[in-house]
Write a protein that holds these residues in place. Structure first.
Motif, PDB file in Angstrom:
ATOM      1  N   SER A  37       0.712  -1.135   0.045  1.00 56.70           N
ATOM      2  CA  SER A  37      -0.059   0.083  -0.126  1.00 56.70           C
ATOM      3  C   SER A  37       0.932   1.392   0.058  1.00 56.70           C
ATOM      4  O   SER A  37       1.735   1.725   0.822  1.00 56.70           O
ATOM      5  N   ARG A  72      -9.389  -5.651   9.790  1.00 52.57           N
ATOM      6  CA  ARG A  72     -10.872  -5.901  10.135  1.00 52.57           C
ATOM      7  C   ARG A  72     -11.056  -6.859  11.517  1.00 52.57           C
ATOM      8  O   ARG A  72     -12.139  -7.038  11.694  1.00 52.57           O
ATOM      9  N   GLN A 103      -8.802   0.399   8.192  1.00 50.12           N
ATOM     10  CA  GLN A 103      -7.991   0.563   7.477  1.00 50.12           C
ATOM     11  C   GLN A 103      -6.474   0.847   7.941  1.00 50.12           C
ATOM     12  O   GLN A 103      -6.202   1.234   9.045  1.00 50.12           O
ATOM     13  N   VAL A 104      -5.729   0.356   6.949  1.00 50.21           N
ATOM     14  CA  VAL A 104      -4.244   0.845   7.375  1.00 50.21           C
ATOM     15  C   VAL A 104      -3.926   2.148   6.287  1.00 50.21           C
ATOM     16  O   VAL A 104      -4.743   2.146   4.967  1.00 50.21           O
ATOM     17  N   GLN A 139      -5.252   7.674   9.039  1.00 50.80           N
ATOM     18  CA  GLN A 139      -5.264   8.431   7.716  1.00 50.80           C
ATOM     19  C   GLN A 139      -3.914   8.695   7.510  1.00 50.80           C
ATOM     20  O   GLN A 139      -3.211   9.408   8.073  1.00 50.80           O
ATOM     21  N   SER A 140      -3.292   8.375   6.413  1.00 48.78           N
ATOM     22  CA  SER A 140      -1.888   8.510   6.016  1.00 48.78           C
ATOM     23  C   SER A 140      -1.364   9.809   6.146  1.00 48.78           C
ATOM     24  O   SER A 140      -0.272  10.164   6.742  1.00 48.78           O
ATOM     25  N   GLN A 160      -6.161  12.939  -1.986  1.00 50.60           N
ATOM     26  CA  GLN A 160      -6.989  11.971  -1.252  1.00 50.60           C
ATOM     27  C   GLN A 160      -8.238  11.898  -2.000  1.00 50.60           C
ATOM     28  O   GLN A 160      -8.891  10.853  -2.071  1.00 50.60           O
TER      29      GLN A 160
HETATM   30  N1  LIG Z   1      -7.428   7.765   3.269  1.00 51.76           N
HETATM   31  C1  LIG Z   1      -6.828   6.699   3.909  1.00 51.76           C
HETATM   32  C2  LIG Z   1      -7.195   5.261   3.040  1.00 51.76           C
HETATM   33  C3  LIG Z   1      -6.633   4.105   3.895  1.00 51.76           C
HETATM   34  C4  LIG Z   1      -7.006   2.985   2.756  1.00 51.76           C
HETATM   35  O1  LIG Z   1      -7.871   2.913   1.806  1.00 51.76           O
HETATM   36  N2  LIG Z   1      -6.440   1.608   3.233  1.00 51.76           N
HETATM   37  C5  LIG Z   1      -6.440   0.540   2.592  1.00 51.76           C
HETATM   38  C6  LIG Z   1      -5.267   0.286   2.019  1.00 51.76           C
HETATM   39  S1  LIG Z   1      -4.360   1.465   1.126  1.00 51.76           S
HETATM   40  C7  LIG Z   1      -7.104  -0.512   3.580  1.00 51.76           C
HETATM   41  O2  LIG Z   1      -6.856  -0.498   4.432  1.00 51.76           O
HETATM   42  N3  LIG Z   1      -8.055  -1.392   2.976  1.00 51.76           N
HETATM   43  C8  LIG Z   1      -8.428  -2.293   3.728  1.00 51.76           C
HETATM   44  C9  LIG Z   1      -9.817  -2.491   3.955  1.00 51.76           C
HETATM   45  O3  LIG Z   1     -10.411  -1.237   3.590  1.00 51.76           O
HETATM   46  O4  LIG Z   1     -10.423  -3.381   4.553  1.00 51.76           O
HETATM   47  C10 LIG Z   1      -5.381   6.811   4.023  1.00 51.76           C
HETATM   48  O5  LIG Z   1      -4.823   7.804   3.243  1.00 51.76           O
HETATM   49  O6  LIG Z   1      -4.754   6.415   5.072  1.00 51.76           O
END
Ligand SMILES: N[C@@H](CCC(=O)N[C@@H](CS)C(=O)NCC(=O)O)C(=O)O
Length: 195
Positions: A9, A39, A51-52, A65-66, A98
């Motif tokens: 990611s 999750r 989320q990560v 949030q990154s 974003q």
């Molecule tokens: N806006 C969030 C986006 C985070 C995001 O979409 N993370 C994804 C990986 S890039 C994730 O954890 N997906 C797994 C899920 O939603 O279950 C950020 O910038 O951190």
């Protein structure tokens, strides 16, 4: 600090790159999103968004949030301009990333590279908006400046390079954006991004 991240990611790599650049100590906890590891009940207790990236600071406080994380980590460093207008321009790029870049450039990459979708089968809207985002970056760099804000790398470059450098995996042609291509090289060098 603990960084919960999935190495595939770009959002997670932003956090790693900033921590590395600033010499901040951390434990990287690999969290495989394709296996639902963001999750689990334990993860959701830390980041209810599931989320990560997410971090747990040394004092135990979590943050997700990154772009919020890198803003916090880089406070007081040369990755954030001291001039108020330049700092706001940096944030302008980060908010735009974003909403208008990552949802297209990163999603195309994920679908093609990790879900096996053919580039020709991508939703046309994703392709069109991804191309528009890359063109917006090209136009932003067309004046010949080395980085997005001022003469040195900032968090705007970190946030935008994460998925722009992987755009070809989503079927975009970086050769169509020569100023972007040259900028990617400069940012990778500045951040010592290896691969
Ligand atoms: N806006 C969030 C986006 C985070 C995001 O979409 N993370 C994804 C990986 S890039 C994730 O954890 N997906 C797994 C899920 O939603 O279950 C950020 O910038 O951190």
């Amino acid at each position: 600090m603990k960084i919960y991240g999935d190495s595939i990611s770009g959002n997670c790599l932003k956090v790693k790159w900033v921590a590395d650049r600033l010499g901040l100590g951390y434990d990287w906890i690999e969290t495989d999103i394709t296996k639902g590891e963001s999750r689990t009940p334990a993860f959701l207790a830390m980041n209810p968004a599931g989320q990560v990236p997410a971090v747990v600071l040394d004092d135990g406080r979590p943050l997700a949030q990154s772009n919020a994380i890198i803003l916090h980590l880089a406070q007081g460093s040369d990755l954030i301009p001291s001039d108020a207008y330049d700092r706001a321009k940096m944030l302008e790029w980060m908010f735009w990333e974003q909403y208008s870049h990552e949802p297209y450039v990163a999603v195309a990459r994920f679908q093609v590279r990790y879900q096996g979708r053919a580039v020709a089968d991508l939703e046309p809207r994703i392709v069109e908006r991804g191309k528009a985002a890359l063109q917006r970056l090209e136009d932003g760099l067309a004046g010949g400046q080395p980085f997005l804000v001022g003469g040195a790398p900032t968090l705007a470059d970190v946030a935008l390079v994460a998925y722009t450098r992987e755009a070809e995996d989503g079927g975009f042609r970086l050769a169509d954006y020569p100023a972007v291509q040259a900028w990617i090289g400069r940012v990778e060098q500045a951040l010592k991004i290896a691969d």
